[in-house]
Scaffold this active site. Structure first.
Site, PDB file in Angstrom:
ATOM      1  N   GLU A  71       0.913   3.922   1.776  1.00 37.52           N
ATOM      2  CA  GLU A  71       1.369   4.375   3.092  1.00 37.52           C
ATOM      3  C   GLU A  71       2.517   3.524   3.607  1.00 37.52           C
ATOM      4  OE1 GLU A  71      -3.247   4.534   3.366  1.00 37.52           O
ATOM      5  OE2 GLU A  71      -1.739   3.455   2.209  1.00 37.52           O
ATOM      6  N   CYS A 125      -6.333   2.127   5.683  1.00 37.31           N
ATOM      7  CA  CYS A 125      -7.012   0.903   6.128  1.00 37.31           C
ATOM      8  C   CYS A 125      -6.437   0.484   7.487  1.00 37.31           C
ATOM      9  CB  CYS A 125      -6.796  -0.196   5.095  1.00 37.31           C
ATOM     10  SG  CYS A 125      -5.077  -0.795   5.002  1.00 37.31           S
ATOM     11  N   CYS A 134      -2.590  -0.110   7.381  1.00 33.74           N
ATOM     12  CA  CYS A 134      -1.824   1.131   7.287  1.00 33.74           C
ATOM     13  C   CYS A 134      -1.967   1.976   8.551  1.00 33.74           C
ATOM     14  CB  CYS A 134      -2.254   1.906   6.054  1.00 33.74           C
ATOM     15  SG  CYS A 134      -1.824   1.018   4.525  1.00 33.74           S
ATOM     16  N   HIS A 169       0.855  -1.188   0.000  1.00 36.74           N
ATOM     17  CA  HIS A 169       0.000   0.000   0.000  1.00 36.74           C
ATOM     18  C   HIS A 169       0.889   1.235   0.000  1.00 36.74           C
ATOM     19  CE1 HIS A 169      -3.968  -1.805   1.748  1.00 36.74           C
ATOM     20  NE2 HIS A 169      -3.382  -2.645   0.910  1.00 36.74           N
TER      21      HIS A 169
END
Length: 142
Positions: free
Chosen positions: A49, A77, A80, A47
């Site tokens: 992040e 999410c 993260c 992801h």
């Protein structure tokens, strides 16, 4: 946020969900960038992040990102948000809320859970329309 949006565009061009992130140092300087790379790498943890946090930690030579700010186009999410807490960033800034999986206020609020040992400041809604529009255009195209 404009730099994070540019990163999100890079993800979209590569066929991945257009989410982009940047980590700013305590002085506001750009430490690291990231965009979703799950499709490119086959890594479910790739992801924006997480990648930006990893790169910032590598650049600083330390896992504690105290004083840093993560700016991301979509509300983080659970994975993260957990990485934000673990990395000790001082602030998270996000654009579009994620009503389906957001863990920074929408569905859950992991980063402000008083049971955890670190709670970053949260700023939300920065360029939210632009961030959401990028995601909407991407998914309409699919």
């Amino acid at each position: 946020m404009e730099r994070a949006l540019a990163e999100a565009e890079r993800a979209a061009l590569a066929g991945d969900v257009p989410v982009g992130a940047v980590v700013l140092g305590p002085d506001g300087s750009l430490l690291a960038t990231g965009h979703n790379e799950r499709e490119a790498t086959g890594d479910p943890t790739a992801h924006a992040e997480v990648l930006a946090l990893r790169r910032a930690a590598e650049r600083l030579g330390a896992w504690r990102l105290t004083g840093c700010t993560l700016v991301v186009t979509l509300e983080p999410c659970v994975m993260c948000a957990g990485a934000l807490v673990q990395s000790r960033v001082d602030r998270v800034v996000f654009g579009a809320p994620d009503e389906k999986a957001g863990a920074v206020g929408s569905l859950w609020d992991l980063v402000r859970d008083r049971r955890l040992n670190h709670r970053p400041e949260v700023v939300h809604g920065v360029l939210a329309e632009e961030c959401a529009g990028l995601l909407t255009r991407f998914f309409r195209g699919r």
